[in-house]
Design a protein around this motif. Structure first.
Motif, PDB file in Angstrom:
ATOM      1  N   ASP A 379      -0.337  12.036   1.725  1.00  0.00           N
ATOM      2  CA  ASP A 379       0.258  11.386   0.553  1.00  0.00           C
ATOM      3  C   ASP A 379      -0.281  11.950  -0.757  1.00  0.00           C
ATOM      4  OD1 ASP A 379       1.744   9.457   2.125  1.00  0.00           O
ATOM      5  OD2 ASP A 379      -0.186   8.500   2.539  1.00  0.00           O
ATOM      6  N   PHE A 380      -1.554  12.316  -0.748  1.00  0.00           N
ATOM      7  CA  PHE A 380      -2.201  12.874  -1.938  1.00  0.00           C
ATOM      8  C   PHE A 380      -2.943  14.153  -1.566  1.00  0.00           C
ATOM      9  CE2 PHE A 380      -1.863   8.410  -3.010  1.00  0.00           C
ATOM     10  CZ  PHE A 380      -1.690   8.373  -4.386  1.00  0.00           C
ATOM     11  N   VAL A 381      -2.989  15.098  -2.502  1.00  0.00           N
ATOM     12  CA  VAL A 381      -3.932  16.217  -2.430  1.00  0.00           C
ATOM     13  C   VAL A 381      -4.750  16.188  -3.713  1.00  0.00           C
ATOM     14  CG1 VAL A 381      -4.273  18.698  -2.282  1.00  0.00           C
ATOM     15  CG2 VAL A 381      -2.392  17.642  -1.033  1.00  0.00           C
ATOM     16  N   ILE A 382      -6.064  16.128  -3.572  1.00  0.00           N
ATOM     17  CA  ILE A 382      -6.952  16.084  -4.734  1.00  0.00           C
ATOM     18  C   ILE A 382      -7.796  17.348  -4.730  1.00  0.00           C
ATOM     19  CG2 ILE A 382      -8.778  14.795  -5.911  1.00  0.00           C
ATOM     20  CD1 ILE A 382      -7.805  12.285  -4.475  1.00  0.00           C
ATOM     21  N   GLU A 383      -7.618  18.173  -5.755  1.00  0.00           N
ATOM     22  CA  GLU A 383      -8.416  19.409  -5.801  1.00  0.00           C
ATOM     23  C   GLU A 383      -9.757  19.112  -6.469  1.00  0.00           C
ATOM     24  OE1 GLU A 383      -9.592  21.219  -8.327  1.00  0.00           O
ATOM     25  OE2 GLU A 383      -8.513  20.437 -10.058  1.00  0.00           O
ATOM     26  N   CYS A 384     -10.824  19.583  -5.842  1.00  0.00           N
ATOM     27  CA  CYS A 384     -12.190  19.357  -6.334  1.00  0.00           C
ATOM     28  C   CYS A 384     -12.968  20.672  -6.369  1.00  0.00           C
ATOM     29  CB  CYS A 384     -12.918  18.353  -5.439  1.00  0.00           C
ATOM     30  SG  CYS A 384     -12.068  16.796  -5.203  1.00  0.00           S
ATOM     31  N   THR A 411      -5.614  16.748 -10.037  1.00  0.00           N
ATOM     32  CA  THR A 411      -6.646  17.692 -10.458  1.00  0.00           C
ATOM     33  C   THR A 411      -7.808  16.951 -11.107  1.00  0.00           C
ATOM     34  OG1 THR A 411      -7.169  19.564 -11.914  1.00  0.00           O
ATOM     35  CG2 THR A 411      -5.376  18.104 -12.617  1.00  0.00           C
ATOM     36  N   THR A 412      -9.015  17.368 -10.777  1.00  0.00           N
ATOM     37  CA  THR A 412     -10.209  16.664 -11.273  1.00  0.00           C
ATOM     38  C   THR A 412     -10.924  17.422 -12.388  1.00  0.00           C
ATOM     39  OG1 THR A 412     -11.605  17.704  -9.588  1.00  0.00           O
ATOM     40  CG2 THR A 412     -10.580  15.604  -9.015  1.00  0.00           C
ATOM     41  N   SER A 413     -10.236  18.372 -13.008  1.00  0.00           N
ATOM     42  CA  SER A 413     -10.886  19.171 -14.052  1.00  0.00           C
ATOM     43  C   SER A 413     -11.357  18.303 -15.210  1.00  0.00           C
ATOM     44  CB  SER A 413      -9.916  20.228 -14.578  1.00  0.00           C
ATOM     45  OG  SER A 413     -10.498  20.920 -15.664  1.00  0.00           O
ATOM     46  N   LEU A 414     -12.590  18.529 -15.616  1.00  0.00           N
ATOM     47  CA  LEU A 414     -13.155  17.827 -16.764  1.00  0.00           C
ATOM     48  C   LEU A 414     -13.131  18.684 -18.020  1.00  0.00           C
ATOM     49  CD1 LEU A 414     -16.345  16.086 -15.299  1.00  0.00           C
ATOM     50  CD2 LEU A 414     -14.266  14.983 -16.104  1.00  0.00           C
ATOM     51  N   THR A 415     -12.879  19.981 -17.860  1.00  0.00           N
ATOM     52  CA  THR A 415     -13.064  20.889 -18.996  1.00  0.00           C
ATOM     53  C   THR A 415     -11.806  21.637 -19.391  1.00  0.00           C
ATOM     54  OG1 THR A 415     -13.802  22.656 -17.507  1.00  0.00           O
ATOM     55  CG2 THR A 415     -15.493  21.207 -18.403  1.00  0.00           C
ATOM     56  N   HIS A 416     -10.664  21.291 -18.776  1.00  0.00           N
ATOM     57  CA  HIS A 416      -9.403  21.935 -19.132  1.00  0.00           C
ATOM     58  C   HIS A 416      -8.321  20.874 -19.270  1.00  0.00           C
ATOM     59  CE1 HIS A 416     -11.249  25.800 -18.375  1.00  0.00           C
ATOM     60  NE2 HIS A 416     -11.625  25.379 -17.173  1.00  0.00           N
ATOM     61  N   SER A 417      -7.448  21.065 -20.245  1.00  0.00           N
ATOM     62  CA  SER A 417      -6.376  20.116 -20.492  1.00  0.00           C
ATOM     63  C   SER A 417      -5.366  20.130 -19.346  1.00  0.00           C
ATOM     64  CB  SER A 417      -5.676  20.493 -21.801  1.00  0.00           C
ATOM     65  OG  SER A 417      -4.439  19.844 -21.912  1.00  0.00           O
ATOM     66  N   LEU A 418      -4.819  18.945 -19.048  1.00  0.00           N
ATOM     67  CA  LEU A 418      -3.784  18.852 -18.015  1.00  0.00           C
ATOM     68  C   LEU A 418      -2.580  19.717 -18.387  1.00  0.00           C
ATOM     69  CD1 LEU A 418      -2.853  17.484 -15.369  1.00  0.00           C
ATOM     70  CD2 LEU A 418      -1.895  15.644 -16.770  1.00  0.00           C
TER      71      LEU A 418
END
Length: 649
Positions: A379-384, A411-418
């Motif tokens: 149901d979900f794919v979460i990239e880490c 997406t779990t990026s903390l340093t790049h804009s969605l």
């Protein structure tokens, strides 16, 4: 029969009066002045029922017997007489029950908590059905208020001093079997045997029912237990007295007034003081804000979805553990064999520490390891994966091509804009941004990021439901505002680094922050997040705000001293634990340093509010408490800066 707003009544052929708690509020049955009025009215008129034999207090809701205070109402009571009247009303109800000519029974089904639990214990006896989903909790101390209707002593008599104190200090949830073993439940019976049990109670004198309640063998040695095992130290380990006076006041009342008649007035005045003064008023402010926030969000999903995690580093492992504990099927793809082995071992150990042997094996069986994206059917794919723009863009493009169209990509990026992350995609509407806060296990805020007029609303809603399933508090933000809480956090971390640059020892900086009440010092927290990540967040935040990145941070990153992940940063580490630093002498002004540490954080919070990045002050305050570890007893940065009672802490 008179209609009631919060109750419904049935008088059956056995001459039993059934009182059903039946609130229509989303949070279920809670204790309010209106509910107490209705209960007192019914019980005062009980004699009008011919040949009444028994009163049964139960709930019309299968999952909610009676919770704690109606916090919205309690928080609006700002005058001493109004608060005192409310708690005295609850006390009077328990005294009225004692004077009733027939027994009153608490038939507990569902969640029973706080003052709701105290009212249940004030009944002549307590019953639960064998397979009822009954759970028990007393977490009111976390709101800055203690038990206040004369039922703490009966709790100690039933459970024993150590168990009772640990129960209310920890806020732990007791299952039905645990509650019975500690004497909170007098009878457990099946549905078929319920009427037989009630008949037996109806023909038993009230005084006899009281004597049949479990009396703990150590009750007579309670004071000895306090002296020998150090109850004051136990209290301090949960609630430092400097900031949380409620447990100390509870202890004082318990020791000073062994007789209930003397205890009740003192409990009522203590309750009133703590509700109106800091920190109680701040804690109630935050809790009511949280309730309003959660009511506006979709509820947690009731069917655990299937999840694929790409990457088994620190973030991937944290999510994997949370999802497995919540009952999800979890697949992990990790290309690095060494990292995969480390993650497998770590997850097995963490599951073992969280679950008993019976639950451990099924949880482990829900975890699989995959080698190819073609295997993804979840149901979900979460990239880490590590936070590199091109690598994340390429992965999202591969996921878009190789996963079912209905799969939500996170997406779990903390340093790049969605916006940047999804720029190469054909189906960017499937992608949701997700920011968690470190440490993952203790900071419950997550930011859920979307692109207006693009991100699929169903994807946002289902991601919110997923986060609520694992106990997270989701803050939904447009990508233009996606680092709202992180920009507040980064000012705190950078201020700690600047103080260190000025010669203040590392341990002194962190100690001052914790003495102010911060959950983590800025330097230990920066090490935990990763100094390279702090630098990247700083570079991104610099584009949106006035921010100077400390030279010390650039130096540490250039020398590959990145914090815990490299065993060296502001602290040195061995096996994940910080090594003790020889304490350096510092003769500066500690109070002034505490103010310096939080001043910029508070100012940045004000700017975020003024810019509309987060529109409500209470939501912003709660976000910073839940995401940055700002002390809840201070109410959050805006409340701290503006509320007249802040100076009393």
């Amino acid at each position: 029969m008179k209609p009631y707003q919060y109750l419904s009544l049935t008088f059956d052929e056995h001459q039993y009066l059934w009182i059903y708690l039946n609130s229509s509020k989303p949070q279920g049955n809670t204790v309010s002045s209106a509910l107490l009025d209705e209960l007192m009215s019914i019980c005062a008129q009980a004699t009008q029922y011919a040949d009444l034999k028994l009163i049964i207090l139960t709930s019309a809701h299968p999952d909610s017997f009676l919770g704690s205070h109606d916090l919205e109402q309690l928080y609006t009571l700002r005058h001493r007489q109004a608060v005192l009247k409310y708690i005295q009303q609850a006390q009077e109800l328990t005294q009225l029950w004692r004077r009733l000519p027939v027994p009153i029974v608490a038939l507990i089904n569902g969640y029973c908590a706080g003052i709701g639990l105290e009212l249940a214990l004030a009944c002549d006896t307590t019953i639960a059905l064998t397979h009822a989903p009954a759970t028990f909790q007393h977490h009111d101390l976390s709101l800055g208020i203690p038990p206040s209707i004369g039922q703490f002593q009966p709790l100690i008599r039933r459970a024993g001093a150590k168990a009772a104190w640990t129960f209310i200090l920890s806020g732990q949830v007791w299952s039905l079997s645990t509650a019975q073993s500690h004497g909170l439940i007098d009878y457990i019976t099946s549905s078929d045997e319920l009427l037989h049990t009630l008949d037996k109670i109806a023909h038993t004198k009230k005084t006899t029912l009281h004597t049949k309640q479990k009396r703990h063998q150590h009750w007579s040695n309670a004071f000895k237990w306090i002296q020998s095992l150090g109850l004051k130290q136990l209290i301090e380990s949960y609630y430092p007295q400097t900031f949380y006076p409620a447990p100390k006041r509870l202890l004082t009342n318990w020791l000073s007034f062994p007789a209930q008649k003397q205890l009740l007035p003192s409990e009522a005045h203590t309750f009133t003081d703590l509700v109106l003064e800091a920190p109680g008023t701040h804690l109630l402010y935050l809790k009511t804000a949280e309730q309003r926030w959660l009511l506006e969000l979709p509820r947690a999903t009731t069917t655990p979805p299937s999840i694929t995690l790409i990457g088994a580093g620190t973030v991937g492992q944290a999510y994997a553990l949370a999802f497995l504990l919540a009952g999800c099927q979890v697949s992990i793809k990790e290309t690095n064999a060494e990292q995969r082995q480390q993650a497998q071992t770590a997850l097995q150990e963490q599951l073992s520490s969280h679950l008993n042997a019976k639950a451990y094996t099924p949880a482990l069986e829900r975890l699989t390891w995959i080698k190819s994206l073609q295997e993804v059917q979840t149901d979900f794919v979460i990239e880490c994966i590590p936070d590199q723009l091109r690598a994340k863009q390429d992965l999202l493009a591969d996921l878009e091509e190789n996963t079912p169209a209905q799969t939500i990509l996170v997406t779990t990026s903390l340093t790049h804009s969605l916006k940047d992350l999804t720029a190469p995609l054909l189906q960017a509407q499937r992608v949701v941004g997700l920011h968690s806060f470190t440490p993952f296990s203790t900071l419950s805020l997550v930011e859920i990021i979307y692109i207006a007029k693009l991100t699929n609303s169903t994807a946002i809603e289902r991601t919110v439901e997923l986060m609520r399933l694992i106990g997270k508090l989701p803050l939904i933000l447009s990508y233009q505002h996606e680092f709202a809480v992180y920009r507040i956090l980064i000012t705190y971390l950078f201020q700690g680094m600047r103080l260190q640059q000025q010669g203040v020892p590392v341990t002194t900086v962190d100690k001052a922050a914790r003495e102010f009440g911060m959950r983590y010092g800025p330097l230990e927290l920066a090490d935990y997040i990763g100094l390279d990540v702090c630098l990247q967040i700083g570079e991104l935040a610099k584009q949106q705000m006035s921010l100077e990145i400390p030279a010390l941070l650039r130096t540490l990153v250039a020398n590959m001293k990145l914090g815990r992940k490299t065993q060296s940063g502001f602290y040195r580490y061995r096996n994940g634990r910080a090594l003790k630093i020889e304490r350096e002498q510092w003769t500066g002004n500690g109070e002034q340093m505490k103010r310096k540490l939080v001043k910029q954080m508070v100012e940045e919070a004000r700017i975020c509010l003024e810019l509309g990045l987060i529109e409500e002050a209470s939501v912003l305050d709660l976000s910073v408490v839940m995401g940055c570890g700002f002390p809840a007893f201070r109410g959050g940065p805006i409340r701290y800066a503006t509320h007249p009672l802040s100076s009393s802490l």
